[in-house]
Write an enzyme that holds these catalytic residues in place. Structure first.
Site, PDB file in Angstrom:
ATOM      1  N   LYS A  83     -60.440  80.842   7.835  1.00  0.00           N
ATOM      2  CA  LYS A  83     -61.546  80.166   7.155  1.00  0.00           C
ATOM      3  C   LYS A  83     -61.108  78.743   6.840  1.00  0.00           C
ATOM      4  O   LYS A  83     -60.065  78.517   6.210  1.00  0.00           O
ATOM      5  CB  LYS A  83     -61.857  80.904   5.862  1.00  0.00           C
ATOM      6  CG  LYS A  83     -63.334  81.082   5.596  1.00  0.00           C
ATOM      7  CD  LYS A  83     -63.509  81.976   4.390  1.00  0.00           C
ATOM      8  CE  LYS A  83     -64.970  82.138   4.058  1.00  0.00           C
ATOM      9  NZ  LYS A  83     -65.136  82.842   2.789  1.00  0.00           N
TER      10      LYS A  83
HETATM   11  O1  G3P Z   1     -67.070  83.757   0.481  1.00  0.00           O
HETATM   12  C1  G3P Z   1     -67.872  82.648   0.330  1.00  0.00           C
HETATM   13  C2  G3P Z   1     -69.128  82.884  -0.483  1.00  0.00           C
HETATM   14  O2  G3P Z   1     -69.717  84.086  -0.119  1.00  0.00           O
HETATM   15  C3  G3P Z   1     -68.953  82.691  -1.963  1.00  0.00           C
HETATM   16  O3  G3P Z   1     -70.064  83.108  -2.696  1.00  0.00           O
HETATM   17  O4  G3P Z   1     -71.073  83.732  -4.857  1.00  0.00           O
HETATM   18  O5  G3P Z   1     -69.017  82.294  -4.828  1.00  0.00           O
HETATM   19  O6  G3P Z   1     -71.223  81.389  -4.098  1.00  0.00           O
HETATM   20  P1  G3P Z   1     -70.355  82.593  -4.201  1.00  0.00           P
END
Ligand code: G3P
Length: 215
Positions: A83
């Site tokens: 990533k």
């Molecule tokens: O893994 C990346 C993403 O899914 C993070 O989500 O909830 O931290 O905006 P969030």
């Protein structure tokens, strides 16, 4: 549509993997930090549970550092996907890694232009963040629709991972739009199962049976 689990929690991954619902896993530094465990050992353990792409994120912000970290992480298991954040250095690193056959998941995508750049650089996956756009009053799912349209116009070898999912409707809308993958937090996965009429219906079936046959 593929379901990835957006967590580094082993118990939660096992629970949904046992139901056949996990095609891959995505992690990020925040999710790894929550588990309070050694990064590489968590990632390795996940690869032993799930037979599919497992995203591990680099911490370097310059392309050289990203590439070094990526090559080291890639050695952990053949299913590791690196990533990399959507920056100029990230794009450069993605280009180099893609040419070496390393799969990249370009993260922190918030616009169609960024999605297009990532696909052009050779990212195997792109992760548009829908929830964080919704949080600032932008339409996160609109980004998915436009990104789907752009990728469908060409033959990039690139799959859309809908990320930053906050509720079941994000998953359903992603499926309607033809997103390749939704990476779902365990809490949202739980909610996907639920419907009050299912609970009421089951209760009624069982009580009707008991009333008729006494057991
Ligand atoms: O893994 C990346 C993403 O899914 C993070 O989500 O909830 O931290 O905006 P969030």
């Amino acid at each position: 549509m593929k379901f990835f689990l957006d967590t580094a929690n082993i118990e939660k991954i096992k629970r949904f993997a046992d139901m056949g619902l996990v095609d891959g896993v995505t992690t990020n530094p925040s999710l790894i930090a929550k588990e309070d465990r050694d990064f590489e050992s968590v990632i390795k353990e996940i690869t032993q549970i799930v037979d599919g792409p497992v995203s591990a994120e680099v911490l370097s912000t310059n392309s050289e550092g990203m590439i070094q970290e990526a090559l080291k992480l890639s050695e952990l298991h053949e299913n590791i996907v690196i990533k990399i954040p959507m920056t100029k250095d990230g794009i450069k690193a993605t280009h180099v890694l893609a040419n070496k056959g390393v799969k990249v998941n370009m993260t922190l995508i918030f616009s169609p232009a960024q999605a297009l750049l990532a696909a052009k650089a050779g990212a195997r996956f792109i992760s548009p963040f829908v929830g964080r756009l919704d949080d600032i009053s932008h339409d996160g799912m609109e980004l998915i629709a436009v990104t789907r349209e752009i990728l469908d116009n060409y033959d990039f070898d690139c799959e859309i991972i809908v990320a930053s999912i906050r509720h079941p409707l994000h998953v359903v809308e992603a499926a309607r739009m033809g997103a390749d993958i939704a990476t779902i937090p365990p809490g949202v996965m739980e909610k996907l199962f639920k419907h009050p009429l299912t609970d009421i219906g089951l209760e009624r079936f069982l009580s009707d049976w008991k009333n008729a046959f006494g057991k």
